[in-house]
Design an enzyme around this catalytic site. Structure first.
Site, PDB file in Angstrom:
ATOM      1  N   HIS A  42       2.839  55.167  60.922  1.00 37.64           N
ATOM      2  CA  HIS A  42       2.287  56.018  59.874  1.00 37.64           C
ATOM      3  C   HIS A  42       3.413  56.648  59.061  1.00 37.64           C
ATOM      4  O   HIS A  42       4.587  56.584  59.432  1.00 37.64           O
ATOM      5  CB  HIS A  42       1.399  57.119  60.464  1.00 37.64           C
ATOM      6  CG  HIS A  42       0.033  56.663  60.838  1.00 37.64           C
ATOM      7  ND1 HIS A  42      -0.248  56.092  62.061  1.00 37.64           N
ATOM      8  CD2 HIS A  42      -1.136  56.679  60.144  1.00 37.64           C
ATOM      9  CE1 HIS A  42      -1.534  55.780  62.116  1.00 37.64           C
ATOM     10  NE2 HIS A  42      -2.092  56.121  60.967  1.00 37.64           N
ATOM     11  N   SER A 101     -11.890  59.095  64.324  1.00 38.36           N
ATOM     12  CA  SER A 101     -10.434  59.093  64.192  1.00 38.36           C
ATOM     13  C   SER A 101     -10.010  58.309  62.961  1.00 38.36           C
ATOM     14  O   SER A 101      -8.899  58.481  62.454  1.00 38.36           O
ATOM     15  CB  SER A 101      -9.792  58.501  65.444  1.00 38.36           C
ATOM     16  OG  SER A 101     -10.261  57.182  65.676  1.00 38.36           O
ATOM     17  N   LYS A 152       2.963  62.583  59.026  1.00 38.02           N
ATOM     18  CA  LYS A 152       2.019  62.675  60.142  1.00 38.02           C
ATOM     19  C   LYS A 152       2.772  63.156  61.383  1.00 38.02           C
ATOM     20  O   LYS A 152       3.641  62.458  61.913  1.00 38.02           O
ATOM     21  CB  LYS A 152       1.359  61.318  60.412  1.00 38.02           C
ATOM     22  CG  LYS A 152       0.259  61.373  61.477  1.00 38.02           C
ATOM     23  CD  LYS A 152      -0.501  60.059  61.553  1.00 38.02           C
ATOM     24  CE  LYS A 152      -1.602  60.095  62.587  1.00 38.02           C
ATOM     25  NZ  LYS A 152      -2.611  61.143  62.312  1.00 38.02           N
TER      26      LYS A 152
END
Length: 237
Positions: free
Chosen positions: A135, A101, A139
């Site tokens: 983020h 990830s 995203k």
């Protein structure tokens, strides 16, 4: 080493530069507008393909690469729930996928601290725990794959948490919040709060460079290994 790139956005371009700087050769670059190149001799010549695309495309990309005998390193998230068993079965039968990830060395260290702290905190029930990830606005998935990995590490070691969830007030669930703003590469924070004090650990990425370097290091590792590989295989923390 001969590397193919699947996905040529900001991350793909950064991976390309780091790979070239480390003496590797980019033999094929596949993006949304040249999918036919999966069938090219150039792609088939790659030792490893590095894949950073959208969740809905990732598993199909793995299948296309494996069909040409190419090992895959992938940082795409969001496919595990639907295709996790399929990927494990494929790797048990001779295919190779290194999935993480997050490929950042700093995040690997942060993850090790997270696991250790959760193990300690299992003995101190007066502390409740929650997570937050931030983020960039581009995203779309949430929480981030990194946040999910960190949350699962905590749940595995903390008896008072049964699972994790977003926007929950259930004390048996680890709350994971997400924020999307600006061009933030990634911030992950874990907080243990009690009436007496607050303990916080956080990882704040300054740029995508750490992720890109980690992906190339993973490709170098994958060239010499087989099966379903993870960041813990490469970093023995």
């Amino acid at each position: 080493m001969k590397i193919a790139l699947i996905g040529y956005g900001k991350m793909g371009k950064m991976i390309e530069q780091i790979a070239l700087d480390r003496g590797h050769e980019i033999v094929s670059i596949i993006d949304i507008d040249n999918q036919q190149d999966f069938d090219s001799a150039a792609f088939a010549s790659a030792d490893v393909a590095i894949e950073f695309t959208a969740p809905q495309a990732a598993y199909g990309n793995y299948l296309k690469a494996w069909a040409k005998g190419v090992k895959v390193v992938s940082g795409s998230t969001g496919w595990m729930k639907e295709h996790g068993d399929d990927v494990k079965a494929a790797c048990d039968n001779g295919q190779t996928l290194f999935w993480a990830s997050n490929f950042s060395i700093g995040v690997a260290i942060f993850s090790a601290v997270n696991r250790y702290l959760a193990k300690i905190m299992n003995e101190f029930p007066q502390y409740d725990v929650e997570m937050e990830e931030t983020h960039h606005v581009h995203k779309l998935d949430h929480p981030s794959g990194t946040a999910i990995t960190l949350a699962e590490e905590i749940v595995e070691r903390l008896d008072r948490k049964e699972s994790w969830a977003e926007e929950t007030t259930d004390p048996k669930l680890l709350r994971v919040d997400h924020i999307r703003r600006g061009e933030v590469p990634g911030i992950h924070t874990v907080r243990y709060d009690s009436e007496a004090d607050l303990i916080t650990i956080s990882h704040d990425a300054h740029s995508r460079k750490g992720f890109a370097l980690g992906a190339v290091l993973a490709a170098e590792y994958t060239q010499q290994h087989e099966g379903l590989l993870t960041i813990s295989d490469m970093f023995k923390f």
